[in-house]
Design a protein around this motif. Structure first.
Motif, mmCIF file in Angstrom:
data_model
loop_
_atom_site.group_PDB
_atom_site.id
_atom_site.type_symbol
_atom_site.label_atom_id
_atom_site.label_comp_id
_atom_site.label_asym_id
_atom_site.label_seq_id
_atom_site.Cartn_x
_atom_site.Cartn_y
_atom_site.Cartn_z
ATOM 1 N N GLU A 1 -45.594 36.721 17.575
ATOM 2 C CA GLU A 1 -45.134 36.238 16.270
ATOM 3 C C GLU A 1 -46.290 35.607 15.492
ATOM 4 O OE1 GLU A 1 -40.504 35.229 17.568
ATOM 5 O OE2 GLU A 1 -42.120 33.759 17.883
ATOM 6 N N GLU A 2 -47.119 34.882 16.218
ATOM 7 C CA GLU A 2 -48.277 34.245 15.585
ATOM 8 C C GLU A 2 -49.256 35.295 15.063
ATOM 9 O OE1 GLU A 2 -51.285 30.527 16.635
ATOM 10 O OE2 GLU A 2 -50.364 31.672 18.267
ATOM 11 N N LEU A 3 -49.456 36.361 15.833
ATOM 12 C CA LEU A 3 -50.395 37.413 15.424
ATOM 13 C C LEU A 3 -49.947 38.112 14.142
ATOM 14 C CD1 LEU A 3 -51.302 38.989 18.887
ATOM 15 C CD2 LEU A 3 -52.846 37.771 17.345
ATOM 16 N N ARG A 4 -48.638 38.183 13.895
ATOM 17 C CA ARG A 4 -48.176 38.815 12.657
ATOM 18 C C ARG A 4 -47.931 37.792 11.548
ATOM 19 N NH1 ARG A 4 -42.509 38.380 12.250
ATOM 20 N NH2 ARG A 4 -41.376 38.143 14.226
ATOM 21 N N ASP B 1 -43.287 46.697 19.654
ATOM 22 C CA ASP B 1 -42.571 47.005 20.897
ATOM 23 C C ASP B 1 -42.741 45.869 21.905
ATOM 24 O OD1 ASP B 1 -41.588 49.475 20.063
ATOM 25 O OD2 ASP B 1 -43.416 50.524 20.706
ATOM 26 N N ALA B 2 -43.960 45.352 22.005
ATOM 27 C CA ALA B 2 -44.218 44.260 22.946
ATOM 28 C C ALA B 2 -43.363 43.042 22.612
ATOM 29 C CB ALA B 2 -45.700 43.888 22.930
ATOM 30 N N GLU B 3 -43.286 42.699 21.317
ATOM 31 C CA GLU B 3 -42.491 41.538 20.912
ATOM 32 C C GLU B 3 -41.018 41.749 21.245
ATOM 33 O OE1 GLU B 3 -41.340 39.113 16.828
ATOM 34 O OE2 GLU B 3 -43.273 40.163 16.942
ATOM 35 N N THR B 4 -40.512 42.950 20.978
ATOM 36 C CA THR B 4 -39.117 43.258 21.294
ATOM 37 C C THR B 4 -38.845 43.126 22.786
ATOM 38 O OG1 THR B 4 -38.923 44.775 19.416
ATOM 39 C CG2 THR B 4 -37.347 45.061 21.210
ATOM 40 N N PHE B 5 -39.769 43.617 23.595
ATOM 41 C CA PHE B 5 -39.542 43.593 25.040
ATOM 42 C C PHE B 5 -39.752 42.204 25.629
ATOM 43 C CE2 PHE B 5 -38.920 47.990 24.712
ATOM 44 C CZ PHE B 5 -38.399 48.449 25.919
ATOM 45 N N ALA C 1 -51.926 50.577 38.489
ATOM 46 C CA ALA C 1 -53.038 50.230 39.379
ATOM 47 C C ALA C 1 -54.237 51.143 39.145
ATOM 48 C CB ALA C 1 -52.579 50.301 40.838
ATOM 49 N N ARG C 2 -53.973 52.360 38.705
ATOM 50 C CA ARG C 2 -55.046 53.315 38.423
ATOM 51 C C ARG C 2 -55.581 53.175 36.989
ATOM 52 N NH1 ARG C 2 -53.026 59.066 41.196
ATOM 53 N NH2 ARG C 2 -53.982 58.680 43.228
ATOM 54 N N LYS C 3 -55.086 52.152 36.281
ATOM 55 C CA LYS C 3 -55.527 51.857 34.906
ATOM 56 C C LYS C 3 -55.121 52.951 33.923
ATOM 57 C CE LYS C 3 -57.544 48.225 36.607
ATOM 58 N NZ LYS C 3 -56.873 46.908 36.515
ATOM 59 N N ASP C 4 -54.087 53.704 34.254
ATOM 60 C CA ASP C 4 -53.573 54.720 33.338
ATOM 61 C C ASP C 4 -52.346 54.135 32.648
ATOM 62 O OD1 ASP C 4 -52.620 56.920 31.986
ATOM 63 O OD2 ASP C 4 -53.016 58.328 33.628
ATOM 64 N N SER C 5 -52.589 53.331 31.616
ATOM 65 C CA SER C 5 -51.515 52.573 30.987
ATOM 66 C C SER C 5 -50.472 53.470 30.345
ATOM 67 C CB SER C 5 -52.091 51.614 29.941
ATOM 68 O OG SER C 5 -52.948 50.666 30.554
ATOM 69 N N PHE D 1 -48.398 45.547 24.842
ATOM 70 C CA PHE D 1 -49.387 44.658 24.229
ATOM 71 C C PHE D 1 -50.798 45.207 24.447
ATOM 72 C CE2 PHE D 1 -52.279 41.022 24.313
ATOM 73 C CZ PHE D 1 -51.987 40.426 23.088
ATOM 74 N N GLU D 2 -51.083 45.674 25.676
ATOM 75 C CA GLU D 2 -52.408 46.220 25.966
ATOM 76 C C GLU D 2 -52.707 47.445 25.110
ATOM 77 O OE1 GLU D 2 -52.638 47.021 30.117
ATOM 78 O OE2 GLU D 2 -52.466 44.909 30.717
ATOM 79 N N LEU D 3 -51.669 48.219 24.795
ATOM 80 C CA LEU D 3 -51.850 49.436 23.994
ATOM 81 C C LEU D 3 -51.739 49.152 22.499
ATOM 82 C CD1 LEU D 3 -49.751 51.884 26.208
ATOM 83 C CD2 LEU D 3 -52.243 51.868 25.945
ATOM 84 N N ASP D 4 -51.675 47.885 22.134
ATOM 85 C CA ASP D 4 -51.606 47.442 20.738
ATOM 86 C C ASP D 4 -50.319 47.914 20.047
ATOM 87 O OD1 ASP D 4 -52.774 45.819 18.809
ATOM 88 O OD2 ASP D 4 -53.612 47.528 17.725
#
Length: 397
Positions: A338-341, A306-310, A260-264, A299-302
């Motif tokens: 998957e499409e992005l890669r 890891d994002a795909e795995t999760f 919520a504080r935008k500290d990803s 995903f937000e942190l590029d």
């Protein structure tokens, strides 16, 4: 939660009492799902016959028809007579809607209740969750409250709930009717959980649950510093008590505050820590919530791998819960990664699987969102998979 416990006590007291037969719930409409849920819990342990009508209120006539249909099903079931019909007084369109509802409830009571004067009772919950317009719904409730004459009242051996917004003009209530103010605002909930969290006589487990609720309310209200203090205190208690569920919820709550504080990056750190106790609980729903949060933040942190795995893990957990919407959304996001890669065939299969889940569970908005992705994927995949996608698109029009 103490506030909800008090609501349950108030509702149960009205049903079991002998002074009133009709209760006007004075509550914001947003609180009514909680009222229905509390009454559902009461019904589970009661010999009374509960008739809930949370159906939308489009008009008084339409709502009266809904009540008639529901009561007829119950009456047929209790009488063991599939051919049973309502009396003409219950369905005569020339009669006012409230008069038809009154006749319907009287008829249903006489069919489903044993022929004696003591409980059980018929509990009619004439509380729509949504309305086309507030004024006609309030007029319907006002007319039902006013339809009391007779001794004993026409609702003898019945308990009836209706709804009116706070401050609505109802006039002086008749003798056998009462009003019940329902306040489930964040302030009221926070007061209730604070009382329980600080009650030295409450069992430790209940105090810990109240501490969790208080911290969550602080977080939702933007009181982040207070929420952090609450979640940290809960985590310390949970670790000492070897309670992995509350440990995971406390750490996940700290992740929510950081998010919520935008500290990803800090949020990811808390969610990753929460995975450790969560994995010991075997609670798929808890694991799903944390996994979804991590996938989104990766995903937000590029951190695409890891994002795909999760997201892949999230779609598997969603099947175990089960949660069709989360399942389809996780598949959709896995397909996007998957499409992005450049893995277009894998992406197409993920999109197709997501669309099939959305179609099978009537998630029209999600299905509409997936159709353009399937159309684009169709041109990038082998002919066999392209035909499979075309067949799906044509059949899901």
């Amino acid at each position: 939660m103490r506030t909800l416990q008090r609501l349950g006590q108030d509702l149960a007291g009205f049903i079991a009492g002998h002074e009133h037969g009709l209760c006007v719930l004075q509550a914001e409409r947003d609180y009514l799902p909680w009222v229905h849920a509390t009454l559902h819990e009461l019904a589970a342990g009661s010999a009374d016959v509960f008739l809930p009508f949370p159906h939308p209120f489009v008009s008084a006539d339409a709502y009266a028809a809904t009540v008639a249909e529901g009561c007829l099903l119950v009456a047929r079931d209790r009488a063991g007579d599939a051919a049973l019909e309502l009396p003409q007084a219950c369905v005569d369109p020339a009669r006012p809607a409230v008069a038809r509802v009154r006749s319907t409830l009287e008829f249903t009571r006489d069919i489903v209740l044993p022929k004696r004067t003591c409980p059980p009772r018929l509990v009619a919950i004439l509380v729509p969750l949504t309305v086309e317009a507030e004024a006609p719904a309030l007029e319907f409730a006002r007319a039902l409250v006013a339809a009391e004459p007779g001794w004993p009242p026409w609702f003898h051996r019945m308990r009836i709930f209706v709804h009116a917004p706070p401050g609505a003009a109802l006039g002086e209530l008749p003798r056998f009717s009462r009003a019940l103010a329902v306040d489930l605002s964040l302030t009221a909930l926070a007061t209730g959980v604070s009382e329980e969290a600080n009650d030295p006589e409450a069992p430790p487990e209940r105090r810990a649950q109240a501490l969790l609720q208080a911290a969550a309310i602080d977080a939702a209200s933007g009181r982040h510093d207070e929420a952090i203090v609450g979640f940290r205190e809960l985590y310390s208690w949970a670790e000492a008590a070897a309670n992995p569920v509350l440990s995971a919820l406390a750490l996940s709550g700290l992740g929510d505050v950081s998010s919520a504080r935008k500290d990803s990056r800090e949020a990811v750190s808390w969610y990753e820590r929460a995975l450790v106790p969560a994995s010991r609980t075997g609670a798929a729903l808890l694991m799903l919530a944390i996994t979804q949060n991590l996938a989104r933040l990766y995903f937000e942190l590029d951190r695409r791998a890891d994002a795909e795995t999760f997201y892949d893990g999230a779609q598997k957990l969603a099947m175990a819960v089960p949660d069709a919407a989360s399942h389809a959304q996780a598949l959709q996001w896995r397909g996007r990664l998957e499409e992005l890669r450049g893995a277009h065939e894998e992406a197409a299969r993920s999109y197709l699987a997501a669309a099939q889940v959305a179609r099978d569970h009537a998630h029209a908005a999600l299905l509409a969102e997936l159709r353009p992705r399937l159309t684009t994927s169709q041109r990038r995949v082998p002919a066999g998979l392209g035909r499979e996608i075309a067949v799906f698109l044509e059949g899901s029009q």
